[in-house]
Every structure is written in structure tokens, then in C-alpha cells.
Design an enzyme around this catalytic site. Structure first.
Site, PDB file in Angstrom:
ATOM      1  N   ARG A  64       0.903  -1.532   0.013  1.00  0.00           N
ATOM      2  CA  ARG A  64      -0.088   0.072  -0.131  1.00  0.00           C
ATOM      3  C   ARG A  64       0.820   1.416   0.071  1.00  0.00           C
ATOM      4  NH1 ARG A  64      -2.310  -3.994   2.904  1.00  0.00           N
ATOM      5  NH2 ARG A  64      -1.265  -3.371   4.612  1.00  0.00           N
ATOM      6  N   GLU A 101       7.043 -11.595  13.950  1.00  0.00           N
ATOM      7  CA  GLU A 101       6.925 -12.414  15.243  1.00  0.00           C
ATOM      8  C   GLU A 101       7.173 -14.000  15.281  1.00  0.00           C
ATOM      9  OE1 GLU A 101       2.808 -11.525  16.490  1.00  0.00           O
ATOM     10  OE2 GLU A 101       3.002 -12.647  18.383  1.00  0.00           O
TER      11      GLU A 101
HETATM   12  P1  AMP Z   1       5.285  -3.193  10.961  1.00  0.00           P
HETATM   13  O1  AMP Z   1       6.627  -3.690  10.624  1.00  0.00           O
HETATM   14  O2  AMP Z   1       4.869  -4.139  12.478  1.00  0.00           O
HETATM   15  O3  AMP Z   1       5.454  -1.912  11.295  1.00  0.00           O
HETATM   16  O4  AMP Z   1       4.034  -3.413   9.775  1.00  0.00           O
HETATM   17  C1  AMP Z   1       4.008  -2.551   9.102  1.00  0.00           C
HETATM   18  C2  AMP Z   1       3.815  -3.245   7.827  1.00  0.00           C
HETATM   19  O5  AMP Z   1       2.586  -4.073   7.780  1.00  0.00           O
HETATM   20  C3  AMP Z   1       3.068  -1.970   6.800  1.00  0.00           C
HETATM   21  O6  AMP Z   1       3.730  -2.408   5.616  1.00  0.00           O
HETATM   22  C4  AMP Z   1       1.730  -2.288   7.002  1.00  0.00           C
HETATM   23  O7  AMP Z   1       0.893  -2.320   5.817  1.00  0.00           O
HETATM   24  C5  AMP Z   1       1.514  -3.522   7.480  1.00  0.00           C
HETATM   25  N1  AMP Z   1       0.465  -3.663   8.798  1.00  0.00           N
HETATM   26  C6  AMP Z   1       0.897  -4.092  10.046  1.00  0.00           C
HETATM   27  N2  AMP Z   1      -0.023  -3.929  11.018  1.00  0.00           N
HETATM   28  C7  AMP Z   1      -1.402  -3.498  10.013  1.00  0.00           C
HETATM   29  C8  AMP Z   1      -2.622  -3.196  10.435  1.00  0.00           C
HETATM   30  N3  AMP Z   1      -3.077  -3.523  11.679  1.00  0.00           N
HETATM   31  N4  AMP Z   1      -3.445  -2.909   9.520  1.00  0.00           N
HETATM   32  C9  AMP Z   1      -2.871  -2.854   8.260  1.00  0.00           C
HETATM   33  N5  AMP Z   1      -1.746  -2.915   7.909  1.00  0.00           N
HETATM   34  C10 AMP Z   1      -0.719  -3.339   8.778  1.00  0.00           C
END
Ligand code: AMP
Length: 178
Positions: A64, A101
Site C-alpha cells: 500500500r 513475530e
Molecule cells: P510493522 O513492520 O509491524 O510496522 O508493520 C508494518 C507493515 O505491515 C506495513 O507495511 C503495513 O501495511 C502492515 N500492517 C501492519 N499492521 C497493520 C494493520 N493493523 N493494518 C494494516 N496494515 C498493517
């Protein structure tokens, strides 16, 4: 438009989807936001205005981040570089792996995709734990460029991505913090 106006627009056009794509995750669905012409324009215009004249190229994180990043690049009259999941880009790539995770993930950019010394505006839709963002910062630095700005539409405060980035001296701007 103020930052409160933008936060309001994002929050009005965001859909919370419980237990997607798996049990326990509250998925932030941005498809209503990008489908709404005025809301999408406001979000892209705000991201572009915050960095106009201060960056050389825009990078977006799969998937996205491509939608928002490419629109911001166009608005700024700049090129766009995709940060992709492993195995999607042909030719020579730079890679960074990071812990999830369960297991690990790898992201890539084209090795010659960003000229050395470029000021990069990095964009994604959601900042959660910050693991993906930290890896994208590493990747951009690995090819000799610097992240001059990191913008997301939504930041999930409970997952402390901002704190994780800050311990490495990195900043994020979120249009909506929830
Ligand atoms: P993180 O590495 O945990 O910060 O996850 C970020 C990536 O995962 C981004 O590219 C987001 O598009 C996706 N993402 C993680 N959690 C969500 C969520 N609750 N809703 C939508 N996209 C998420």
C-alpha cells in the site's frame, strides 16, 4: 488544511477490520480512503507539501506504500522507487532481512535504483511495530542514500513503532495516530 483536519479526514475514511488477516489483528483498511477523491487528494497533498523542495526521490513500501508513494512522487514531480518483498525485482538488488513475530522477512530495492547521496522520502500506509520501516531505512542507507522523511497515513500507538525508530535516531510523521 491543518494536521487536525487531515487526521479527521483519515479517521472518517478508514475501516477497522477485526481479526484480519488473522485472529487478533485489527486491520486498518485504507481502501475507502483511496477510493474517495477528496480524501485521497487531501492526504496526498499534505504528504507532498510537507516535503516539497526537500527530497529528490520517493520510495514506497510494498504494497500500500506504492499507492500513496507513487501519487506523492507524481505530485512533487519526482521519480518513485518500490521497496519490494523478496524475489519480485529483476537484476541486482540490495536486501535487508528482519525478524517478524514468527520467522523473518526480506525486503529489496534495485541496487542502482536510487542515486548515491539522494534525499529519499519514504512512505507507507501503516506503522505498526516499526520492523518493516527500520529495514527500509537500512536498505536506503545501504545503497548510499539517506531518508530525509518518513511519512505514514496511520500509526498504531500501542505497537510503539515510533519509539523503536527513535532509539535509532529516526523520525516518523503520521497523519493519524491511534
Ligand atoms: P510493522 O513492520 O509491524 O510496522 O508493520 C508494518 C507493515 O505491515 C506495513 O507495511 C503495513 O501495511 C502492515 N500492517 C501492519 N499492521 C497493520 C494493520 N493493523 N493494518 C494494516 N496494515 C498493517
Amino acid at each position: 488544511m491543518t494536521s487536525q483536519d487531515i487526521a479527521q479526514i483519515v479517521s472518517e475514511h478508514l475501516l477497522d477490520v477485526p481479526d484480519f488477516p488473522e485472529e487478533g489483528v485489527l486491520f486498518k483498511d485504507v481502501t475507502p480512503l483511496i477510493a474517495h477523491a477528496e480524501a485521497f487528494n487531501a492526504v496526498i497533498g499534505d504528504m507532498a507539501d510537507r516535503h516539497r523542495g526537500e527530497v529528490d526521490v520517493v520510495a514506497g513500501i510494498e504494497a500500500r506504500g506504492f499507492i500513496f508513494g507513487a501519487a506523492v512522487a507524481h505530485e512533487l514531480g519526482l521519480g518513485f522507487v518500490p521497496v519490494r518483498k523478496a524475489g519480485k525485482l529483476p537484476g541486482q538488488t540490495a536486501k535487508v532481512s528482519y525478524q517478524l513475530e514468527y520467522g523473518s522477512a526480506t525486503i529489496e530495492i534495485k541496487a542502482d535504483g536510487i542515486p548515491v547521496g539522494s534525499r529519499v522520502l519514504l512512505i507507507d500506509d501503516v506503522l505498526a511495530t516499526g520492523g518493516t520501516a527500520a529495514a527500509a531505512f537500512d536498505l536506503i542507507e545501504q545503497v548510499g542514500a539517506q531518508v530525509a522523511g518518513f511519512d505514514v497515513v496511520i500509526e498504531l500507538l500501542s505497537l510503539s513503532g515510533r519509539d523503536r525508530l527513535r532509539t535509532a535516531g529516526r523520525e516518523v510523521h503520521a497523519q493519524l495516530s491511534v
